[in-house]
Design a protein around this motif. Sequence first.
Motif, PDB file in Angstrom:
ATOM      1  N   ARG A 183     -32.248   6.697 -49.784  1.00 55.46           N
ATOM      2  CA  ARG A 183     -32.623   7.676 -50.812  1.00 55.46           C
ATOM      3  C   ARG A 183     -33.123   8.973 -50.160  1.00 55.46           C
ATOM      4  NH1 ARG A 183     -36.733   5.067 -53.548  1.00 55.46           N
ATOM      5  NH2 ARG A 183     -35.168   3.636 -54.321  1.00 55.46           N
ATOM      6  N   SER A 184     -33.962   8.827 -49.147  1.00 52.04           N
ATOM      7  CA  SER A 184     -34.486  10.015 -48.455  1.00 52.04           C
ATOM      8  C   SER A 184     -33.366  10.767 -47.757  1.00 52.04           C
ATOM      9  CB  SER A 184     -35.545   9.608 -47.434  1.00 52.04           C
ATOM     10  OG  SER A 184     -36.654   9.043 -48.069  1.00 52.04           O
ATOM     11  N   PHE A 185     -32.465  10.021 -47.109  1.00 54.18           N
ATOM     12  CA  PHE A 185     -31.355  10.643 -46.402  1.00 54.18           C
ATOM     13  C   PHE A 185     -30.440  11.391 -47.372  1.00 54.18           C
ATOM     14  CE2 PHE A 185     -27.155  10.753 -44.522  1.00 54.18           C
ATOM     15  CZ  PHE A 185     -27.432  11.235 -43.256  1.00 54.18           C
ATOM     16  N   ALA A 186     -30.243  10.839 -48.554  1.00 53.29           N
ATOM     17  CA  ALA A 186     -29.361  11.461 -49.543  1.00 53.29           C
ATOM     18  C   ALA A 186     -29.889  12.808 -50.007  1.00 53.29           C
ATOM     19  CB  ALA A 186     -29.178  10.530 -50.734  1.00 53.29           C
ATOM     20  N   ARG A 187     -31.197  12.976 -49.979  1.00 54.78           N
ATOM     21  CA  ARG A 187     -31.784  14.241 -50.437  1.00 54.78           C
ATOM     22  C   ARG A 187     -31.591  15.379 -49.443  1.00 54.78           C
ATOM     23  NH1 ARG A 187     -37.159  11.669 -51.439  1.00 54.78           N
ATOM     24  NH2 ARG A 187     -36.644  10.174 -53.039  1.00 54.78           N
ATOM     25  N   LEU A 188     -31.412  15.076 -48.161  1.00 59.74           N
ATOM     26  CA  LEU A 188     -31.306  16.124 -47.141  1.00 59.74           C
ATOM     27  C   LEU A 188     -30.155  17.093 -47.390  1.00 59.74           C
ATOM     28  CD1 LEU A 188     -32.168  14.062 -43.950  1.00 59.74           C
ATOM     29  CD2 LEU A 188     -33.613  15.732 -45.112  1.00 59.74           C
ATOM     30  N   PRO A 189     -28.908  16.624 -47.504  1.00 66.05           N
ATOM     31  CA  PRO A 189     -27.830  17.582 -47.752  1.00 66.05           C
ATOM     32  C   PRO A 189     -27.961  18.252 -49.120  1.00 66.05           C
ATOM     33  CG  PRO A 189     -26.964  15.336 -47.636  1.00 66.05           C
ATOM     34  CD  PRO A 189     -28.409  15.278 -47.308  1.00 66.05           C
ATOM     35  N   GLU A 190     -28.475  17.499 -50.085  1.00 68.28           N
ATOM     36  CA  GLU A 190     -28.675  18.045 -51.422  1.00 68.28           C
ATOM     37  C   GLU A 190     -29.619  19.251 -51.355  1.00 68.28           C
ATOM     38  OE1 GLU A 190     -30.900  16.048 -55.006  1.00 68.28           O
ATOM     39  OE2 GLU A 190     -29.064  14.933 -54.526  1.00 68.28           O
ATOM     40  N   THR A 191     -30.709  19.090 -50.626  1.00 69.53           N
ATOM     41  CA  THR A 191     -31.693  20.157 -50.473  1.00 69.53           C
ATOM     42  C   THR A 191     -31.098  21.362 -49.747  1.00 69.53           C
ATOM     43  OG1 THR A 191     -33.460  18.524 -50.398  1.00 69.53           O
ATOM     44  CG2 THR A 191     -33.986  20.695 -49.542  1.00 69.53           C
ATOM     45  N   ALA A 192     -30.208  21.098 -48.784  1.00 70.99           N
ATOM     46  CA  ALA A 192     -29.598  22.173 -48.001  1.00 70.99           C
ATOM     47  C   ALA A 192     -28.375  22.777 -48.688  1.00 70.99           C
ATOM     48  CB  ALA A 192     -29.198  21.634 -46.630  1.00 70.99           C
ATOM     49  N   GLY A 193     -28.005  22.233 -49.860  1.00 73.39           N
ATOM     50  CA  GLY A 193     -26.844  22.750 -50.570  1.00 73.39           C
ATOM     51  C   GLY A 193     -25.522  22.315 -49.959  1.00 73.39           C
ATOM     52  N   LEU A 194     -25.520  21.185 -49.260  1.00 73.12           N
ATOM     53  CA  LEU A 194     -24.309  20.674 -48.623  1.00 73.12           C
ATOM     54  C   LEU A 194     -23.789  19.466 -49.391  1.00 73.12           C
ATOM     55  CD1 LEU A 194     -25.633  20.783 -44.958  1.00 73.12           C
ATOM     56  CD2 LEU A 194     -24.067  22.398 -46.037  1.00 73.12           C
ATOM     57  N   PRO A 195     -22.498  19.142 -49.215  1.00 72.10           N
ATOM     58  CA  PRO A 195     -21.986  17.950 -49.886  1.00 72.10           C
ATOM     59  C   PRO A 195     -22.651  16.695 -49.330  1.00 72.10           C
ATOM     60  CG  PRO A 195     -20.307  18.913 -48.454  1.00 72.10           C
ATOM     61  CD  PRO A 195     -21.486  19.829 -48.443  1.00 72.10           C
ATOM     62  N   GLY A 196     -22.851  15.724 -50.180  1.00 74.98           N
ATOM     63  CA  GLY A 196     -23.509  14.494 -49.758  1.00 74.98           C
ATOM     64  C   GLY A 196     -22.602  13.595 -48.942  1.00 74.98           C
ATOM     65  N   VAL A 197     -23.196  12.909 -47.984  1.00 78.41           N
ATOM     66  CA  VAL A 197     -22.503  11.928 -47.164  1.00 78.41           C
ATOM     67  C   VAL A 197     -23.419  10.727 -47.052  1.00 78.41           C
ATOM     68  CG1 VAL A 197     -21.533  11.431 -44.896  1.00 78.41           C
ATOM     69  CG2 VAL A 197     -21.323  13.714 -45.839  1.00 78.41           C
ATOM     70  N   ARG A 198     -22.848   9.528 -47.253  1.00 75.72           N
ATOM     71  CA  ARG A 198     -23.672   8.329 -47.169  1.00 75.72           C
ATOM     72  C   ARG A 198     -24.093   8.066 -45.725  1.00 75.72           C
ATOM     73  NH1 ARG A 198     -20.334   3.583 -49.053  1.00 75.72           N
ATOM     74  NH2 ARG A 198     -18.930   4.571 -47.595  1.00 75.72           N
ATOM     75  N   LEU A 199     -25.240   7.460 -45.573  1.00 78.29           N
ATOM     76  CA  LEU A 199     -25.748   7.105 -44.257  1.00 78.29           C
ATOM     77  C   LEU A 199     -24.742   6.200 -43.538  1.00 78.29           C
ATOM     78  CD1 LEU A 199     -28.149   7.499 -42.398  1.00 78.29           C
ATOM     79  CD2 LEU A 199     -29.247   5.556 -43.493  1.00 78.29           C
ATOM     80  N   HIS A 200     -24.138   5.285 -44.260  1.00 79.41           N
ATOM     81  CA  HIS A 200     -23.151   4.373 -43.683  1.00 79.41           C
ATOM     82  C   HIS A 200     -21.966   5.157 -43.103  1.00 79.41           C
ATOM     83  CE1 HIS A 200     -21.088   0.546 -43.201  1.00 79.41           C
ATOM     84  NE2 HIS A 200     -19.999   1.150 -43.634  1.00 79.41           N
TER      85      HIS A 200
END
Length: 53
Positions: free
Chosen positions: A8-25
């Motif tokens: 969940r925390s990792f998913a917020r990083l690109p979102e906050t930076a305005g980048l497309p999301g990528v799963r940790l996996h």
Amino acid sequence: MEPTNLSRSFARLPETAGLPGVRLHDRRHTVVSLLMELGVPPHVGQASPGTPT
């Protein structure tokens, strides 16, 4: 750290930076691909944390 919280925390990083999301996996697969391109032996990548034995 609880795996769900990490994801969940990792998913917020690109979102906050305005980048497309990528799963940790997906990042793990990228790392394995890069290691292979660098000629790192497969057993080294398999010894990474979180990799089932």
